[in-house]
Design an enzyme around this catalytic site. Structure first.
Site, PDB file in Angstrom:
ATOM      1  NE  ARG A   1      19.957  29.804  34.859  1.00  0.00           N
ATOM      2  CZ  ARG A   1      20.529  28.364  34.479  1.00  0.00           C
ATOM      3  NH1 ARG A   1      20.671  28.264  33.375  1.00  0.00           N
ATOM      4  NH2 ARG A   1      20.523  27.354  35.516  1.00  0.00           N
TER       5      ARG A   1
ATOM      6  CD  GLU B   1      16.208  24.006  26.161  1.00  0.00           C
ATOM      7  OE1 GLU B   1      17.201  24.397  26.719  1.00  0.00           O
ATOM      8  OE2 GLU B   1      15.152  24.363  26.706  1.00  0.00           O
TER       9      GLU B   1
ATOM     10  CE  LYS C   1      17.161  25.902  35.848  1.00  0.00           C
ATOM     11  NZ  LYS C   1      16.729  24.882  34.999  1.00  0.00           N
TER      12      LYS C   1
HETATM   13  N1  PMP Z   1      17.695  23.356  29.145  1.00  0.00           N
HETATM   14  C1  PMP Z   1      16.839  23.082  30.226  1.00  0.00           C
HETATM   15  C2  PMP Z   1      15.445  23.077  29.677  1.00  0.00           C
HETATM   16  C3  PMP Z   1      17.308  23.019  31.312  1.00  0.00           C
HETATM   17  O1  PMP Z   1      16.148  22.760  32.423  1.00  0.00           O
HETATM   18  C4  PMP Z   1      18.456  22.874  31.757  1.00  0.00           C
HETATM   19  C5  PMP Z   1      19.075  22.673  33.290  1.00  0.00           C
HETATM   20  N2  PMP Z   1      19.142  21.314  33.509  1.00  0.00           N
HETATM   21  C6  PMP Z   1      19.522  23.331  30.678  1.00  0.00           C
HETATM   22  C7  PMP Z   1      19.037  23.312  29.652  1.00  0.00           C
HETATM   23  C8  PMP Z   1      20.933  23.408  31.050  1.00  0.00           C
HETATM   24  O2  PMP Z   1      21.298  24.488  31.719  1.00  0.00           O
HETATM   25  P1  PMP Z   1      22.231  24.487  32.974  1.00  0.00           P
HETATM   26  O3  PMP Z   1      23.634  24.408  32.261  1.00  0.00           O
HETATM   27  O4  PMP Z   1      22.208  25.810  33.484  1.00  0.00           O
HETATM   28  O5  PMP Z   1      22.010  23.624  33.932  1.00  0.00           O
END
Ligand code: PMP
Length: 288
Positions: free
Chosen positions: A50, A182, A149
């Site tokens: 990622r 989200e 990210k």
């Molecule tokens: N959405 C956002 C905006 C995030 O920053 C994160 C990470 N904390 C997630 C979803 C969850 O992703 P992951 O399972 O890869 O931590």
């Protein structure tokens, strides 16, 4: 604490970035939040993949290969004697003159922090979270792909402030069409008629590594799962709701905007997902 920075392992007091770093000046950079459980780094390859895609999307040349990054992550944990904790891997555009242009920066800055994490208190895993929808919208995919990210978290931070002002620990962020995107740092899932449903990345969701684990778990426990646009109504009227993230793991939600979800207790499928997740994190991973 030992921090990896630009090829060196130094004491955290020595780990410093320039005031001219474009990561600091403009949020020009990318990162990963990763967990280590019992000496195994969870889904390290997926996190690094990622990260590479985030780098590609913002046209940042990765300063290290996947194998070198993997070795640096593991070594940072070893040097801190960290068997259980949270790893923050950050790559910025690097230091350069003032001005947005990334070509002003000679080379990326990279650092890795391996530390402890404070999860939500256990009572929320047992009883579920009460969350709210906040006014701040998720950045539209045509403005900044949510799959990147990046170090641009201001809209999530504003949402977090709004959640706190409403007395909640987390918040649902909608996209500009009004569909659920989200939470501020977690992906959202509902269970409806025995099926797990979650918004797609095109609705503004990060492709969470925990989220992708939930697809595997759903297959394992024989629960159908799909991506779909969700409205607030869908969440209010869902049988169950839960959130996932590297920090939060799998956490039940029992109330949204004052509406009780299901019977107001963590749902049966949520509990099965959580149990399977806890087993997986102990069994999978890259040994440091
Ligand atoms: N959405 C956002 C905006 C995030 O920053 C994160 C990470 N904390 C997630 C979803 C969850 O992703 P992951 O399972 O890869 O931590």
């Amino acid at each position: 604490m030992v921090v990896y920075i630009d090829g060196k392992y130094v004491d955290s007091t020595e780990a410093k970035v320039s005031v001219f770093d474009h990561g600091l000046l403009y949020g020009d950079g990318i990162f990963e939040g990763i967990r280590i459980y019992g000496g195994n780094v969870f889904r390290l390859e997926e996190h690094l993949e990622r990260l590479e895609m985030s780098a590609k999307a913002i046209m940042l040349a990765m300063p290290l290969s996947r194998a070198e990054l993997s070795a640096a992550v593991c070594e940072t944990c070893r040097r801190n004697k960290l068997n259980d904790g949270y790893i923050r891997l950050v790559i910025t555009r690097g230091a350069g003159d003032l001005g947005l242009a990334p070509w002003l920066c000679e080379k990326p800055t990279i650092f890795i922090i391996a530390s402890k994490i404070s999860l939500y208190p256990q009572e929320y895993y047992d009883n579920g979270l009460s969350i709210v929808t906040v006014p701040t919208r998720r950045i539209a995919p045509d403005a900044l792909p949510p799959t990147v990210k990046s170090l641009n978290y201001l809209n999530n931070i504003l949402a977090k402030i709004e959640a706190r002002q409403a007395g909640a620990l987390e918040a649902i962020m909608l996209n500009s069409q009004g569909y659920v995107a989200e939470c501020t740092a977690d992906n959202v899932f509902i269970v409806q008629k025995g099926e797990i449903v979650t918004p797609a990345a095109s609705a503004g969701a990060l492709k969470g590594i925990t989220r992708s684990t939930i697809f595997d778990i759903a297959r394992e426990i024989g629960v159908p799962m799909r991506e779909a646009d969700l409205t607030r109504y869908d969440v209010w009227c869902a049988d169950e709701c839960f959130l996932t993230g590297t920090g939060a793991e799998v956490i039940p939600v029992v109330k949204l905007d004052g509406r009780v979800i299901g019977n107001g207790k963590p749902g049966g499928i949520t509990q099965r997902v959580l149990a399977s997740f806890r087993k997986r994190v102990q069994a999978e991973g890259t040994r440091i």
